[in-house]
Design a protein around this motif. Sequence first.
Motif, mmCIF file in Angstrom:
data_model
loop_
_atom_site.group_PDB
_atom_site.id
_atom_site.type_symbol
_atom_site.label_atom_id
_atom_site.label_comp_id
_atom_site.label_asym_id
_atom_site.label_seq_id
_atom_site.Cartn_x
_atom_site.Cartn_y
_atom_site.Cartn_z
ATOM 1 N N THR A 180 0.815 -1.222 0.000
ATOM 2 C CA THR A 180 0.000 0.000 0.000
ATOM 3 C C THR A 180 0.846 1.269 0.000
ATOM 4 O OG1 THR A 180 -0.156 0.128 2.426
ATOM 5 C CG2 THR A 180 -1.831 -1.189 1.275
ATOM 6 N N ASP A 181 2.147 1.141 -0.169
ATOM 7 C CA ASP A 181 3.008 2.331 -0.115
ATOM 8 C C ASP A 181 3.529 2.768 -1.484
ATOM 9 O OD1 ASP A 181 4.818 0.271 -0.590
ATOM 10 O OD2 ASP A 181 6.363 1.117 0.719
ATOM 11 N N THR A 182 3.014 2.164 -2.558
ATOM 12 C CA THR A 182 3.507 2.534 -3.883
ATOM 13 C C THR A 182 2.957 3.900 -4.289
ATOM 14 O OG1 THR A 182 1.639 1.519 -5.055
ATOM 15 C CG2 THR A 182 3.538 0.101 -4.561
ATOM 16 N N PRO A 183 3.686 4.655 -5.096
ATOM 17 C CA PRO A 183 3.209 5.975 -5.539
ATOM 18 C C PRO A 183 1.837 5.903 -6.216
ATOM 19 C CG PRO A 183 5.531 5.728 -6.064
ATOM 20 C CD PRO A 183 5.059 4.383 -5.584
ATOM 21 N N GLU A 184 1.628 4.851 -7.023
ATOM 22 C CA GLU A 184 0.359 4.711 -7.732
ATOM 23 C C GLU A 184 -0.797 4.512 -6.752
ATOM 24 O OE1 GLU A 184 3.761 3.735 -10.194
ATOM 25 O OE2 GLU A 184 3.053 2.874 -8.289
ATOM 26 N N GLN A 185 -0.577 3.708 -5.736
ATOM 27 C CA GLN A 185 -1.621 3.427 -4.763
ATOM 28 C C GLN A 185 -1.933 4.670 -3.937
ATOM 29 O OE1 GLN A 185 -4.063 2.498 -1.732
ATOM 30 N NE2 GLN A 185 -1.969 2.968 -1.101
ATOM 31 N N LEU A 186 -0.920 5.396 -3.510
ATOM 32 C CA LEU A 186 -1.131 6.589 -2.698
ATOM 33 C C LEU A 186 -1.862 7.663 -3.496
ATOM 34 C CD1 LEU A 186 2.348 6.764 -0.911
ATOM 35 C CD2 LEU A 186 0.204 5.832 -0.017
ATOM 36 N N LYS A 187 -1.465 7.822 -4.750
ATOM 37 C CA LYS A 187 -2.148 8.786 -5.617
ATOM 38 C C LYS A 187 -3.599 8.368 -5.826
ATOM 39 C CE LYS A 187 -1.784 10.992 -10.178
ATOM 40 N NZ LYS A 187 -0.982 11.055 -11.436
ATOM 41 N N GLY A 188 -3.808 7.072 -6.039
ATOM 42 C CA GLY A 188 -5.156 6.562 -6.242
ATOM 43 C C GLY A 188 -6.043 6.790 -5.028
ATOM 44 N N LEU A 189 -5.468 6.665 -3.842
ATOM 45 C CA LEU A 189 -6.243 6.886 -2.631
ATOM 46 C C LEU A 189 -6.657 8.349 -2.513
ATOM 47 C CD1 LEU A 189 -7.465 5.855 -0.041
ATOM 48 C CD2 LEU A 189 -5.241 6.106 1.073
ATOM 49 N N GLY A 190 -5.749 9.250 -2.856
ATOM 50 C CA GLY A 190 -6.088 10.669 -2.850
ATOM 51 C C GLY A 190 -7.224 10.977 -3.802
ATOM 52 N N HIS A 191 -7.187 10.396 -4.989
ATOM 53 C CA HIS A 191 -8.259 10.584 -5.962
ATOM 54 C C HIS A 191 -9.575 10.006 -5.436
ATOM 55 C CE1 HIS A 191 -5.205 10.844 -9.541
ATOM 56 N NE2 HIS A 191 -5.125 11.861 -8.698
ATOM 57 N N LEU A 192 -9.490 8.829 -4.819
ATOM 58 C CA LEU A 192 -10.680 8.162 -4.293
ATOM 59 C C LEU A 192 -11.355 8.999 -3.215
ATOM 60 C CD1 LEU A 192 -12.379 5.547 -4.272
ATOM 61 C CD2 LEU A 192 -10.793 4.640 -2.572
ATOM 62 N N MET A 193 -10.563 9.611 -2.365
ATOM 63 C CA MET A 193 -11.111 10.415 -1.270
ATOM 64 C C MET A 193 -11.926 11.602 -1.761
ATOM 65 S SD MET A 193 -7.801 10.309 1.285
ATOM 66 C CE MET A 193 -8.303 11.810 2.124
ATOM 67 N N ARG A 194 -11.624 12.074 -2.947
ATOM 68 C CA ARG A 194 -12.332 13.245 -3.471
ATOM 69 C C ARG A 194 -13.800 12.969 -3.779
ATOM 70 N NH1 ARG A 194 -10.987 18.240 -2.756
ATOM 71 N NH2 ARG A 194 -11.834 18.861 -4.767
ATOM 72 N N ARG A 195 -14.186 11.715 -3.754
ATOM 73 C CA ARG A 195 -15.593 11.379 -3.989
ATOM 74 C C ARG A 195 -16.486 11.824 -2.830
ATOM 75 N NH1 ARG A 195 -15.678 5.031 -5.858
ATOM 76 N NH2 ARG A 195 -13.991 5.080 -7.410
ATOM 77 N N PHE A 196 -15.876 12.037 -1.667
ATOM 78 C CA PHE A 196 -16.665 12.199 -0.456
ATOM 79 C C PHE A 196 -16.451 13.582 0.157
ATOM 80 C CE2 PHE A 196 -15.134 7.794 -0.927
ATOM 81 C CZ PHE A 196 -16.345 7.201 -1.279
ATOM 82 N N SER A 197 -17.556 14.282 0.386
ATOM 83 C CA SER A 197 -17.504 15.662 0.859
ATOM 84 C C SER A 197 -17.448 15.785 2.376
ATOM 85 C CB SER A 197 -18.743 16.415 0.352
ATOM 86 O OG SER A 197 -19.933 15.780 0.826
ATOM 87 N N ASN A 198 -17.523 14.660 3.082
ATOM 88 C CA ASN A 198 -17.630 14.690 4.543
ATOM 89 C C ASN A 198 -16.326 14.327 5.252
ATOM 90 O OD1 ASN A 198 -17.941 12.056 3.461
ATOM 91 N ND2 ASN A 198 -18.826 11.332 5.372
ATOM 92 N N ILE A 199 -15.215 14.250 4.517
ATOM 93 C CA ILE A 199 -13.937 13.872 5.127
ATOM 94 C C ILE A 199 -13.395 15.022 5.962
ATOM 95 C CG2 ILE A 199 -11.528 13.255 4.675
ATOM 96 C CD1 ILE A 199 -12.473 11.736 2.220
ATOM 97 N N VAL A 200 -13.087 14.727 7.222
ATOM 98 C CA VAL A 200 -12.566 15.753 8.128
ATOM 99 C C VAL A 200 -11.141 15.451 8.591
ATOM 100 C CG1 VAL A 200 -14.863 16.399 8.946
ATOM 101 C CG2 VAL A 200 -13.585 14.603 10.150
ATOM 102 N N GLY A 201 -10.573 14.345 8.135
ATOM 103 C CA GLY A 201 -9.219 14.012 8.540
ATOM 104 C C GLY A 201 -8.689 12.795 7.813
ATOM 105 N N LEU A 202 -7.369 12.643 7.853
ATOM 106 C CA LEU A 202 -6.675 11.494 7.255
ATOM 107 C C LEU A 202 -5.613 11.013 8.231
ATOM 108 C CD1 LEU A 202 -5.770 9.594 4.917
ATOM 109 C CD2 LEU A 202 -4.317 11.488 4.118
#
Length: 270
Positions: A199-221
Amino acid sequence: MKLSQEPSMKECSLEKRSDQAIKQPSVVGRIHSIESFGTVDGPGIRYVVFFQGCPYRCLFCHNPDTWSAQGGTEMTVPELLSGYERNRAYYQNGGLTASGGEPLLQLAFLTELFRQAKERNISTCLDTSAAVYRPSRRTDYETLLSYTDLVLLDFKHSDPTEHKKLTGQTPDAPLGFAALLAAKHVPMVVRHVLVPEITDTPEQLKGLGHLMRRFSNIVGLEVLPYHNMGISKYKNLGIPYPLENTPALTKEDANRAKESILKAYRNTTR
């Protein structure tokens, strides 16, 4: 890479039993353990209740003793809340957190725990991977969320194929639950375990950032570095540990990964 242990037929029936429990609320829950003064599972000092049973078989899991739905100790809601009340003075800036295992496996009991907690003006937090969420039970989950102040949702992997390799299941359930949280405006903190070469590859980390943008209620990571402190539990249970030779990571590694995720998150348009 093979999973450490495939779920047995008994474990595969967990979801069905959970659905039955929703229709007929159980009097007791199966509890793995309790941490009276937790500081990492939600804001402030918290009374953390670890529920027994989990359908996931994450390669990096350090609590295989929580997997079986038949383990743990049967406890009632009043018993759990009496433990909270004994130390209430310490929880003024904290509250109650349900963790696991997977708390959503015992949805009816969890809902009643949170309902009674809110009656006592106790802040409630759910720490979950949402592996058992099903849209067909949306109304039941909405009832739970009406008593929930914060959700810590564990995003295992941004790629569906890799997610299944890592956990044994697809990400459909947690993503569906995340969408429900957003629709109901329930604050969500995304949690992610950083594992070397998984889960530490650049592609996976970038993908997670993109995935998080689907949700407007995120208050922390929160990015948590992989550790191997659970190896002894696997040995005691006679279960092969799949990441035996994987080195532990540091907080610095996690912080760098967090920055990569946030960079992708900020540079992505919903």
